[in-house]
Design a protein around this motif. Sequence first.
Motif, PDB file in Angstrom:
ATOM      1  N   ILE A  26       0.794  -1.045   0.078  1.00 12.48           N
ATOM      2  CA  ILE A  26       0.110   0.033  -0.072  1.00 12.48           C
ATOM      3  C   ILE A  26       0.682   1.330   0.158  1.00 12.48           C
ATOM      4  CG2 ILE A  26      -1.957   1.386   1.182  1.00 12.48           C
ATOM      5  CD1 ILE A  26      -2.689  -1.389   0.004  1.00 12.48           C
ATOM      6  N   ILE A  27       1.829   1.041   0.863  1.00 16.63           N
ATOM      7  CA  ILE A  27       2.833   2.333   0.865  1.00 16.63           C
ATOM      8  C   ILE A  27       3.362   2.543  -0.749  1.00 16.63           C
ATOM      9  CG2 ILE A  27       4.898   3.429   1.861  1.00 16.63           C
ATOM     10  CD1 ILE A  27       2.644   3.434   3.754  1.00 16.63           C
ATOM     11  N   ASP A  28       3.872   1.546  -1.238  1.00 16.94           N
ATOM     12  CA  ASP A  28       4.264   1.335  -2.761  1.00 16.94           C
ATOM     13  C   ASP A  28       3.535   2.215  -3.492  1.00 16.94           C
ATOM     14  OD1 ASP A  28       6.783   0.188  -1.567  1.00 16.94           O
ATOM     15  OD2 ASP A  28       6.075  -1.880  -2.316  1.00 16.94           O
ATOM     16  N   ILE A  29       2.224   1.845  -3.555  1.00 16.41           N
ATOM     17  CA  ILE A  29       1.135   2.432  -4.199  1.00 16.41           C
ATOM     18  C   ILE A  29       1.088   3.827  -4.122  1.00 16.41           C
ATOM     19  CG2 ILE A  29      -1.455   2.288  -4.858  1.00 16.41           C
ATOM     20  CD1 ILE A  29      -1.321  -0.800  -4.477  1.00 16.41           C
ATOM     21  N   MET A  30       0.810   4.140  -2.892  1.00 12.33           N
ATOM     22  CA  MET A  30       0.874   5.683  -2.362  1.00 12.33           C
ATOM     23  C   MET A  30       1.845   6.439  -2.856  1.00 12.33           C
ATOM     24  SD  MET A  30      -1.024   5.131   1.518  1.00 12.33           S
ATOM     25  CE  MET A  30      -1.383   6.965   1.765  1.00 12.33           C
ATOM     26  N   ASN A  31       3.096   5.862  -2.828  1.00 14.95           N
ATOM     27  CA  ASN A  31       4.222   6.551  -3.500  1.00 14.95           C
ATOM     28  C   ASN A  31       4.070   6.760  -4.917  1.00 14.95           C
ATOM     29  OD1 ASN A  31       5.353   6.706  -0.896  1.00 14.95           O
ATOM     30  ND2 ASN A  31       6.799   4.864  -1.366  1.00 14.95           N
ATOM     31  N   GLU A  32       3.476   5.739  -5.348  1.00 20.34           N
ATOM     32  CA  GLU A  32       3.441   5.881  -6.919  1.00 20.34           C
ATOM     33  C   GLU A  32       2.284   7.101  -7.323  1.00 20.34           C
ATOM     34  OE1 GLU A  32       3.843   4.904 -11.026  1.00 20.34           O
ATOM     35  OE2 GLU A  32       4.920   4.283  -9.394  1.00 20.34           O
ATOM     36  N   VAL A  33       1.298   7.084  -6.777  1.00 18.28           N
ATOM     37  CA  VAL A  33       0.235   8.032  -6.898  1.00 18.28           C
ATOM     38  C   VAL A  33       0.812   9.410  -6.561  1.00 18.28           C
ATOM     39  CG1 VAL A  33      -2.167   8.818  -6.461  1.00 18.28           C
ATOM     40  CG2 VAL A  33      -1.524   6.185  -6.636  1.00 18.28           C
ATOM     41  N   GLY A  34       1.449   9.638  -5.639  1.00 22.20           N
ATOM     42  CA  GLY A  34       2.137  10.803  -5.297  1.00 22.20           C
ATOM     43  C   GLY A  34       1.389  11.496  -4.039  1.00 22.20           C
TER      44      GLY A  34
END
Length: 562
Positions: free
Chosen positions: A107-115
């Motif tokens: 989830i943190i990886d995805i939130m980083n990707e979204v910005g």
Amino acid sequence: MLRKSIVLLMVLLLAFSFACKPKAEEPAVAEVTPTLAPTMEPAALDKDLAILYTNDVHCAVDSGIGYAGVAALKQQLLDDGCYVALVDVGDAVQGDAIGTLSKGSYIIDIMNEVGYDVATIGNHEFDYGMNRFFELRDMANFPYVSANFVDLASGAPVLEPYTILTFNGVKVAFVGVSTPFTITSSTPAYFQDANGNFIYGFSQANGPEAFYAVVQAAVDSAAAEGADYVIALTHLGIDASNSPYTSSELIENTTDIDIVIDGHSHSVIECERVKNKDGTRVLLTQTGTKLESVGMAYITKDGSLSTGLISDFAEKDADTEAFIAQIQAQFEELLNEVVASSDVDLVIFEPGTDPAVRIVRNAETNLGDLCADAYRYISGADVAFVNGGGVRTNIDSGEITYGEIIKVHPFGNMLCMVEATGQEILDALEMGARAVPEENGGFLQVSGLTYEIHTYVPSSVTLDENGLFVSVDGEYRVKNVMIGGEPLDPAKTYTLACHDYLLKNAGDGYTMFQDNNFLLDSIMIDNQVLINYIVDGLNGVVGADYAEPHGQGRIIAVETMP
């Protein structure tokens, strides 16, 4: 067409503070005075600022608008010439297999990707342990903020109380506020040292006034640092069970906050206007849960403030979609493995309700019965408990996959069994029933016993400042408890199965079992307990014994005095 819909929402926000429902004597425009640094002329935006916000996503990465939709919406606003900030208000990393199997890191990886630009913590950010929370914080490319998550030894905040983002010289402060009920809404042991002493808190020990003062101090500090606007990111909720720490109560007891973006109660609030301590209207908003909508707070060049929710948005950012698909592929095969089947729908929500009404936290359900039976079957205990807050979603009739079981029990709790007196069991039932008919995550689904809740009797449960059980000081509303067909004997010792969260770690405030003799200690993860019971105890099929959605009559609510 999609772009036109966003433009239309922006126009509505500009025109009349979208979704604010003014009282008859009030004008339709939400007039909110921004917080200004005391000795400075207010800075001015050279273009409008859109603040996108999410709360209580609970790992629903591709449901509703989805994270790919959030990324597309963010980019569209940037293309339309707006400044854009993206914030989250907690409970993002827990709630589904993608969180459980990675302990939150996917989830943190995805939130980083979204910005994402900033987030505050919900109670479920701690579900994988305190050390893991700090690891997740360090993985994030954005700051986590909380004014009232404190180190009790030093009294200092564990995280920065706020962060300030600057747009053309205009400073916008985001102040994090965490529910003071975090300790009992997560796992109390995670906030203690090895000797059981609390080393972390949420400014709850000295009551609500002290909590409000801590938040006010953070707001004042941000203003002194030059903040032109103060946005509170509050994981507090609006439910009565969260009083006196609801988001509305926070507004009523503080000043100089411009917008409160809330979470925790999964409420859908497009825009409410709540008077603060000085009588100034503050905008309050919350998106619901699982990305069913995305919020947008709008600050115009002339300083007007408004909030609204976006739910009809189908565009997806291709890069984010591909990123999520790559992560999902890593565990797709395991999740789709069929482990059992059910002839009946197993529920935590009242059948036929739209929107769905959750009942597992204040009444018996067939899925609650099944989960409690699983603990008793595997352990061989006289009695078993499962907290309603730990049973997270329905299971439809048909094939049951491993992924569906994880969705029911996403926390990774471990089966334990203790020796417990009848009095301790009675106190636990009273603790779980104290809020009925209101919801309470600690409401107990049971196996091996039946009981009545006489709801006309006021609860006399006493809790300490951390929300932990102390005593029952009056009449019990729980009556006529039967174990194995015999009346409960307060002096008798029974065997009780549940999970480590409740028995060992005082989860949901249950302190009465921590010092008991543990006959089984963390022997099997909760989702495997459920799988093994269905496969071995029920021969792989949940059948007609569980057909009634409201269960087998183990818990009876008595609303009037006999």
